[in-house]
Design an enzyme around this catalytic site. Structure first.
Site, PDB file in Angstrom:
ATOM      1  CE  LYS A 255      -5.324  -7.762  -1.892  1.00 44.71           C
ATOM      2  NZ  LYS A 255      -5.264  -7.505  -0.505  1.00 44.71           N
TER       3      LYS A 255
ATOM      4  CE  LYS B  28     -14.225   0.484  -4.869  1.00 45.32           C
ATOM      5  NZ  LYS B  28     -15.034   1.272  -5.791  1.00 45.32           N
TER       6      LYS B  28
ATOM      7  CE  LYS C 186      -4.316  -1.701   1.914  1.00 42.93           C
ATOM      8  NZ  LYS C 186      -5.356  -1.565   2.914  1.00 42.93           N
TER       9      LYS C 186
HETATM   10  P1  TYM Z   1     -10.489  -5.630   3.877  1.00 42.13           P
HETATM   11  O1  TYM Z   1     -11.513  -4.590   4.176  1.00 42.13           O
HETATM   12  O2  TYM Z   1      -9.438  -5.320   2.858  1.00 42.13           O
HETATM   13  O3  TYM Z   1     -11.197  -6.968   3.419  1.00 42.13           O
HETATM   14  C1  TYM Z   1     -12.257  -7.559   4.164  1.00 42.13           C
HETATM   15  C2  TYM Z   1     -12.143  -9.070   4.063  1.00 42.13           C
HETATM   16  O4  TYM Z   1     -12.153  -9.470   2.685  1.00 42.13           O
HETATM   17  C3  TYM Z   1     -11.077 -10.349   2.421  1.00 42.13           C
HETATM   18  N1  TYM Z   1     -10.637 -10.159   1.015  1.00 42.13           N
HETATM   19  C4  TYM Z   1     -10.541 -11.161   0.128  1.00 42.13           C
HETATM   20  N2  TYM Z   1     -10.791 -12.480   0.221  1.00 42.13           N
HETATM   21  C5  TYM Z   1     -10.608 -13.234  -0.893  1.00 42.13           C
HETATM   22  N3  TYM Z   1     -10.192 -12.724  -2.093  1.00 42.13           N
HETATM   23  C6  TYM Z   1      -9.928 -11.405  -2.235  1.00 42.13           C
HETATM   24  N4  TYM Z   1      -9.550 -10.909  -3.414  1.00 42.13           N
HETATM   25  C7  TYM Z   1     -10.103 -10.553  -1.091  1.00 42.13           C
HETATM   26  N5  TYM Z   1      -9.943  -9.218  -0.879  1.00 42.13           N
HETATM   27  C8  TYM Z   1     -10.282  -9.004   0.414  1.00 42.13           C
HETATM   28  C9  TYM Z   1      -9.990  -9.933   3.399  1.00 42.13           C
HETATM   29  O5  TYM Z   1      -9.071 -10.987   3.614  1.00 42.13           O
HETATM   30  C10 TYM Z   1     -10.805  -9.594   4.631  1.00 42.13           C
HETATM   31  O6  TYM Z   1     -11.070 -10.752   5.409  1.00 42.13           O
HETATM   32  N6  TYM Z   1      -7.262  -5.303   7.659  1.00 42.13           N
HETATM   33  C11 TYM Z   1      -8.578  -5.819   7.280  1.00 42.13           C
HETATM   34  C12 TYM Z   1      -9.712  -5.310   8.118  1.00 42.13           C
HETATM   35  C13 TYM Z   1      -9.592  -5.530   9.585  1.00 42.13           C
HETATM   36  C14 TYM Z   1      -9.772  -6.771  10.264  1.00 42.13           C
HETATM   37  C15 TYM Z   1      -9.618  -6.470  11.637  1.00 42.13           C
HETATM   38  C16 TYM Z   1     -10.009  -8.067   9.825  1.00 42.13           C
HETATM   39  C17 TYM Z   1      -9.368  -4.589  10.538  1.00 42.13           C
HETATM   40  N7  TYM Z   1      -9.375  -5.133  11.765  1.00 42.13           N
HETATM   41  C18 TYM Z   1      -9.705  -7.471  12.605  1.00 42.13           C
HETATM   42  C19 TYM Z   1     -10.106  -9.078  10.808  1.00 42.13           C
HETATM   43  C20 TYM Z   1      -9.952  -8.776  12.158  1.00 42.13           C
HETATM   44  C21 TYM Z   1      -8.847  -5.395   5.855  1.00 42.13           C
HETATM   45  O7  TYM Z   1      -8.346  -4.405   5.385  1.00 42.13           O
HETATM   46  O8  TYM Z   1      -9.796  -6.136   5.226  1.00 42.13           O
END
Ligand code: TYM
Length: 326
Positions: free
Chosen positions: A190, A193, A109
């Site tokens: 992956k 967005k 990022k």
């Molecule tokens: P975020 O908002 O990027 O994504 C939310 C969830 O979607 C999953 N994900 C995917 N799974 C499969 N294929 C993909 N292409 C794909 N893109 C996204 C992510 O693995 C995630 O589970 N840091 C985290 C948010 C967060 C969080 C937490 C998660 C903050 N605190 C505590 C778990 C526990 C994030 O940015 O997810």
């Protein structure tokens, strides 16, 4: 068994978020399951302040439309509980620069940015705080969050080693299929967005024509057979994962059924299945966003439930870390 997971309100949810995480959350709902819209995390990259609150409410609406039931689980907004930031500070005193420097998401990022916020660097510590604040046992996430959960475990274990047994050390739960949905235009990356073009990313709120167009123009591989082979056929394998995710059928059955049908027929079947799966989610979402006051009330109630769990845990951590009771 406490479950915790979170999602950023960074624009609209895509099929990767849904199949890798949210659809599994729906099946893990019970009174000890806690799901959070992590608006504070979304501030770690440049963002539009005029839109954040609206995106937060819309993300919550989409989670409910996708099947989360605020009566059966706890659904709330991260910034409504200052306890997350408080615990994050305490954990920053345990996490190290070295381990945060190794986080691949920070490197990805931060790459190419003119300036990188301190929050992007400490982001995984706030994530650790999110999880540890609820005495979490299981964290259902997609594959890209694996390293952050490992860090959470390391920090919890180090804290416990230093101050006595205080924090529950969580496990991640990564689904066997759908954990890594790839970009339809570039199956090496992956689905996200932030990709260069939106053509490879199916949004949950895309209309039927857009979904069909994106899936039909997905990059496919050489050869003609529909097979699951991540090395030789990454594009087709990704479409098989998507079809499996929305139909609930095993990849092997789908590969056998479409083996000789040709890529065109197979892609049409995937597009139809995705459109059919998303239709009820989209109509439920349209109803929910029509009543923002009701959504805000649900989130306020969710915050109350979250607070009841978080406060005693934070108090325990503060005592263990030697802070004077107030
Ligand atoms: P975020 O908002 O990027 O994504 C939310 C969830 O979607 C999953 N994900 C995917 N799974 C499969 N294929 C993909 N292409 C794909 N893109 C996204 C992510 O693995 C995630 O589970 N840091 C985290 C948010 C967060 C969080 C937490 C998660 C903050 N605190 C505590 C778990 C526990 C994030 O940015 O997810």
């Amino acid at each position: 068994m406490r479950v915790f997971s979170g999602i950023q309100p960074s624009g609209e949810m895509h099929l990767g978020n849904y199949l890798g995480a949210v659809s599994n959350w729906v099946g893990m709902q019970h009174e000890d399951a806690v799901f959070c819209v992590v608006d504070l995390h979304a501030m770690s990259m440049p963002y539009d302040a005029a839109e954040l609150a609206d995106r937060t409410v819309r993300t919550a609406a989409l989670l409910i439309a996708a099947g989360l039931d605020p009566d059966r689980c706890t659904l709330f907004v991260q910034s409504h509980l200052p306890e997350h930031c408080e615990l994050s500070w305490i954990l920053q005193c345990t996490a190290t620069m070295g381990e945060l420097n190794r986080m691949t998401q920070f490197k990805d990022k931060g790459r190419g940015q003119e300036s990188v916020s301190t929050a992007l660097f400490t982001y995984p510590v706030l994530q650790a705080a999110d999880i540890l604040l609820y005495d979490t046992d299981q964290v259902p996430v997609g594959d890209d969050q694996r390293q952050h959960i490992e860090l959470t475990r390391d920090v919890a274990q180090r804290f416990n080693g230093r101050y006595g047994d205080t924090l529950v050390v969580p496990e991640h739960v990564i689904p066997p299929t759908g954990a890594r949905i790839m970009d339809l235009q570039n199956p090496q990356a992956k689905m996200s967005k932030s990709a260069d073009t939106s053509a490879g990313c199916v949004l949950l709120l895309d209309d039927a024509r857009t979904v069909t167009k994106k899936i039909k123009s997905a990059v496919t591989d050489s050869g003609r057979e529909v097979e699951h082979d991540l090395e030789a056929k990454p594009g087709i394998s990704n479409l098989l994962s998507i079809l499996s995710g929305v139909t609930g059928r095993p990849i092997a059955d789908l590969a056998a059924e479409y083996h000789t049908s040709g890529y065109g027929t197979f892609k049409s079947a995937v597009a139809d299945a995705v459109v059919e799966h998303l239709a009820p989610i989209q109509s439920r979402y349209a109803e929910l966003v029509g009543d923002p006051a009701q959504l805000r009330a649900l989130l306020a109630h969710g915050a109350d439930k979250a607070r009841a769990v978080a406060r005693p845990v934070l108090a325990r951590v503060k005592t263990a870390a030697g802070l004077l009771a107030g």
